[in-house]
Every structure is written in structure tokens, then in C-alpha cells.
Design a protein around this motif. Structure first.
Motif, PDB file in Angstrom:
ATOM      1  N   LYS A  64       0.853  -1.192   0.000  1.00 16.40           N
ATOM      2  CA  LYS A  64       0.000   0.000   0.000  1.00 16.40           C
ATOM      3  C   LYS A  64       0.884   1.236   0.000  1.00 16.40           C
ATOM      4  N   MET A  65       0.343   2.334  -0.532  1.00 15.03           N
ATOM      5  CA  MET A  65       1.066   3.607  -0.516  1.00 15.03           C
ATOM      6  C   MET A  65       0.602   4.445   0.667  1.00 15.03           C
ATOM      7  N   TYR A  66       1.532   5.171   1.253  1.00 12.68           N
ATOM      8  CA  TYR A  66       1.164   6.143   2.281  1.00 12.68           C
ATOM      9  C   TYR A  66       0.495   7.322   1.567  1.00 12.68           C
ATOM     10  N   PRO A  67      -0.679   7.738   1.998  1.00 14.60           N
ATOM     11  CA  PRO A  67      -1.407   8.781   1.271  1.00 14.60           C
ATOM     12  C   PRO A  67      -0.633  10.088   1.080  1.00 14.60           C
ATOM     13  N   ARG A  68       0.231  10.450   2.029  1.00 13.52           N
ATOM     14  CA  ARG A  68       0.974  11.710   1.893  1.00 13.52           C
ATOM     15  C   ARG A  68       2.257  11.561   1.084  1.00 13.52           C
ATOM     16  N   GLU A  69       2.577  10.356   0.651  1.00 14.28           N
ATOM     17  CA  GLU A  69       3.826  10.118  -0.094  1.00 14.28           C
ATOM     18  C   GLU A  69       3.648  10.552  -1.545  1.00 14.28           C
ATOM     19  N   TRP A  70       4.411  11.545  -1.962  1.00  8.59           N
ATOM     20  CA  TRP A  70       4.303  12.039  -3.342  1.00  8.59           C
ATOM     21  C   TRP A  70       5.126  11.195  -4.306  1.00  8.59           C
ATOM     22  N   ASN A  71       6.182  10.559  -3.794  1.00  3.56           N
ATOM     23  CA  ASN A  71       7.061   9.759  -4.642  1.00  3.56           C
ATOM     24  C   ASN A  71       6.460   8.370  -4.838  1.00  3.56           C
ATOM     25  N   ARG A  72       6.221   7.976  -6.070  1.00  2.00           N
ATOM     26  CA  ARG A  72       5.555   6.703  -6.361  1.00  2.00           C
ATOM     27  C   ARG A  72       6.542   5.553  -6.582  1.00  2.00           C
ATOM     28  N   ASP A  73       7.820   5.750  -6.286  1.00  2.32           N
ATOM     29  CA  ASP A  73       8.821   4.685  -6.472  1.00  2.32           C
ATOM     30  C   ASP A  73       8.505   3.467  -5.610  1.00  2.32           C
ATOM     31  N   VAL A  74       8.984   2.315  -6.059  1.00  2.00           N
ATOM     32  CA  VAL A  74       8.750   1.057  -5.347  1.00  2.00           C
ATOM     33  C   VAL A  74       9.338   1.106  -3.934  1.00  2.00           C
ATOM     34  N   GLN A  75      10.488   1.763  -3.763  1.00  2.00           N
ATOM     35  CA  GLN A  75      11.134   1.792  -2.448  1.00  2.00           C
ATOM     36  C   GLN A  75      10.282   2.514  -1.409  1.00  2.00           C
ATOM     37  N   PHE A  76       9.340   3.351  -1.836  1.00  2.00           N
ATOM     38  CA  PHE A  76       8.496   4.085  -0.892  1.00  2.00           C
ATOM     39  C   PHE A  76       7.148   3.401  -0.685  1.00  2.00           C
ATOM     40  N   ARG A  77       6.932   2.275  -1.335  1.00  2.00           N
ATOM     41  CA  ARG A  77       5.663   1.560  -1.196  1.00  2.00           C
ATOM     42  C   ARG A  77       5.685   0.665   0.028  1.00  2.00           C
ATOM     43  N   GLY A  78       4.493   0.333   0.479  1.00  2.00           N
ATOM     44  CA  GLY A  78       4.374  -0.657   1.528  1.00  2.00           C
ATOM     45  C   GLY A  78       4.017  -0.081   2.881  1.00  2.00           C
ATOM     46  N   ARG A  79       3.337  -0.902   3.637  1.00  2.00           N
ATOM     47  CA  ARG A  79       3.057  -0.583   5.033  1.00  2.00           C
ATOM     48  C   ARG A  79       3.146  -1.887   5.808  1.00  2.00           C
ATOM     49  N   VAL A  80       3.453  -1.759   7.079  1.00  2.00           N
ATOM     50  CA  VAL A  80       3.604  -2.934   7.926  1.00  2.00           C
ATOM     51  C   VAL A  80       2.454  -2.934   8.923  1.00  2.00           C
ATOM     52  N   ARG A  81       1.791  -4.068   9.036  1.00  2.00           N
ATOM     53  CA  ARG A  81       0.741  -4.232  10.049  1.00  2.00           C
ATOM     54  C   ARG A  81       1.327  -5.062  11.176  1.00  2.00           C
TER      55      ARG A  81
END
Length: 141
Positions: A64-81
């Protein structure tokens, strides 16, 4: 298809941590949730997962993407539950009583990961055990 069960009580026990929450390159407006001195430089979901798994917590990584993240690169994707509470409402581990406690722990442990210590070389390694996460960012003198 989700890793979580459909039981609504299950989802409540898992809290979300995005890498932006503990990233010292982010401002509070961009989503950082802990003080910049304690935050880590560009943490990844994999690093957060590794630290929390090693601590013995039940962890899931979601793409998932963080809603405030403007950079769409793969390294910025993800969330941990992370599962903090058991079905009866008691804590999985006493040292992780809140989301903030988990974020501080992760931010403290990521600089000690093998991946980080190998990358940084000699300059950073000496200061790590005592000031984990400060990374020489003081400019106030």
C-alpha cells in the motif's frame, strides 16, 4: 485474499506503520510521527518487518502507498501491520504498549541491522550503540 481474517476485531488488533512515520527525511507535515533526532534515514518496509519479527511480534507487509507520499517509487511503497493485542485484549508483549513505543523501538533498531552497518562503513559504526538513530544531524552549535 487479504492476509488478515475477516473478523473486524482482528483488524483492530493490527496497527499500521508506514516507513514515513519514522523517516528523518520527512517533516511532520509529510507524515513523520516521532522526533527527527530519533528517526531513521529512509527506512524500508523490509527493515521494519525484520526488526519487528526479530522482536517476536506478528507482522504483515502490505503493498500500500502512504497517502501523503508524493514519490511513487517502489522503495516508498508498503506498510507494515503489527499485532499488538491478543484476542482477549491483552498485550502481545509488555514493552510494546502503544504505537509510539513500537515506532521508537523500530527507529532505534534499524540502524543496528546488518544491512545498515555494512553500508555505512566506519564513520557511522562507532556512534551506533550509544546514539542509535542520531546519525550526526546536529547543526545547532
Amino acid at each position: 485474499m487479504s492476509h488478515l481474517t475477516t473478523n473486524p476485531a482482528d483488524k483492530e488488533r493490527f496497527l499500521c506503520i508506514y516507513p514515513s512515520y519514522i523517516n528523518n527525511k520527512k517533516t511532520l507535515a509529510e507524515g513523520r510521527r516521532i522526533p527527527v533526532e530519533k528517526a531513521v534515514e529512509n527506512p524500508s518496509c523490509a527493515e521494519i518487518r525484520d526488526v519487528l519479527t526479530a522482536a517476536g511480534l506478528n507482522v504483515l507487509v502490505e503493498n500500500k502507498m502512504y497517502p501523503r507520499e508524493w514519490n511513487r517509487d517502489v522503495q516508498f511503497r508498503g506498510r507494515v501491520r503489527v499485532q499488538l493485542k491478543l484476542e482477549d485484549g491483552s498485550l502481545c508483549q509488555d514493552k510494546f504498549s502503544s504505537k509510539k513505543a513500537v515506532m521508537f523501538y523500530v527507529a532505534e533498531m534499524i540502524p543496528k541491522l546488518k544491512i545498515r552497518t555494512q553500508k555505512s562503513g566506519g564513520a557511522d559504526a562507532g556512534s551506533q550503540p550509544g546514539d542509535a538513530g542520531k546519525k550526526g544531524k546536529k547543526k545547532k552549535k
